[in-house]
Write an enzyme that holds these catalytic residues in place. Structure first.
Site: not given
Length: 275
Positions: A127, A237, A240
């Protein structure tokens, strides 16, 4: 006096059971926008659909509109306030081997290489929060050390239209807009992963390497996971991964339209209501 030429429309309007069954027999990938009569079909994705169909080809990718109140088969989608898209794919066995894939051309006119695989694959995204902090190479190294093969790697900034389709199964959740905006905020590294060894399937293996969705939970429960090492807080986070094989097929078809699917042909509509 010659007859009028039949108008070619981007999205076929499916209003009867007969038309629905005819649509299900179409070779290739069909994307059905299930809409409610009181709000109409989703308009923002039309330009994206047009671009995708030009790239993939008119005979391989189809788009349709279906009002939930008009078809009994869509009864469970009635009364929803969020966009709903169903994906159906039928492989054309009559096609020669070199024509069995969806392909498109680069902007410079040169043919783009088509990646194919006989193994199960999944989507991985590094990300923007990890990319901007220069962690891409570290994460890729850990992915390879964990026994994954990278079939395709591409760094680009995804569009809002793509991400609204990507996360459409979470459109009714409070976190939806944050997820969409975060993935559009900067470059991501998009990867197609497969595995050559190990007992776990590639989707499960990748999800285990990522760790729990919340980085704080990951640091407590799986401190060696990627989200524990590179994530900060939700939704930042770091990585993915597709939830299951059906999700992997849908996500790969959206973000890698030139990828050749061999054993991940969708046979059922995707209806993910829970994360």
């Amino acid at each position: 006096m010659g007859s009028k030429r039949k108008e070619v429309t981007l999205q076929d309007n499916i209003s009867t059971q007969e038309l629905w069954e005819e649509m299900l027999s179409s070779k290739g990938l069909t994307v059905v926008d299930v809409y409610q009569g009181w709000c109409g079909p989703c308009k923002p994705v039309v330009s994206l659909f047009q671009k995708m169909r030009i790239e993939v080809g008119l005979d391989r990718l189809h788009f349709a509109l279906a009002e939930a109140d008009c078809l009994d088969v869509l009864e469970k989608y009635r009364g929803r306030c969020e966009p709903t898209f169903l994906f159906y794919a039928i492989k054309d066995e009559a096609l020669p081997e070199e024509d069995e894939c969806f392909s498109h051309e680069k902007d410079d006119g040169e043919d783009e290489d088509v990646v194919s695989s006989e193994k199960s694959c999944t989507l991985a995204i590094i990300k923007p929060d990890a990319v901007v902090h220069g962690k891409t190479d570290e994460i890729i190294m850990k992915i390879q050390e964990a026994g994954f093969d990278i079939l395709m790697s591409e760094e680009r900034t995804t569009t809002e239209a793509e991400m609204r389709l990507f996360y459409q199964h979470r459109a009714g959740e409070e976190v939806f807009e944050k997820l969409v905006q975060h993935l559009c905020s900067g470059p991501s590294r998009l990867l197609i992963l497969t595995r050559t060894e190990g007992t776990e399937d590639v989707v499960t293996a990748w999800r285990n390497l990522m760790g729990p969705c919340d980085p704080d939970t990951a640091r407590r429960e799986q401190p060696d996971s990627l989200r524990a090492q590179y994530g900060t807080e939700m939704p930042f986070n770091a990585v993915h991964g597709s939830r299951d094989a059906e999700d992997a097929s849908r996500e790969l078809a959206l973000l890698f339209p030139s990828f050749k699917f061999s054993d991940q042909v969708l046979e059922e509509p995707l209806d993910h209501e829970e994360e």
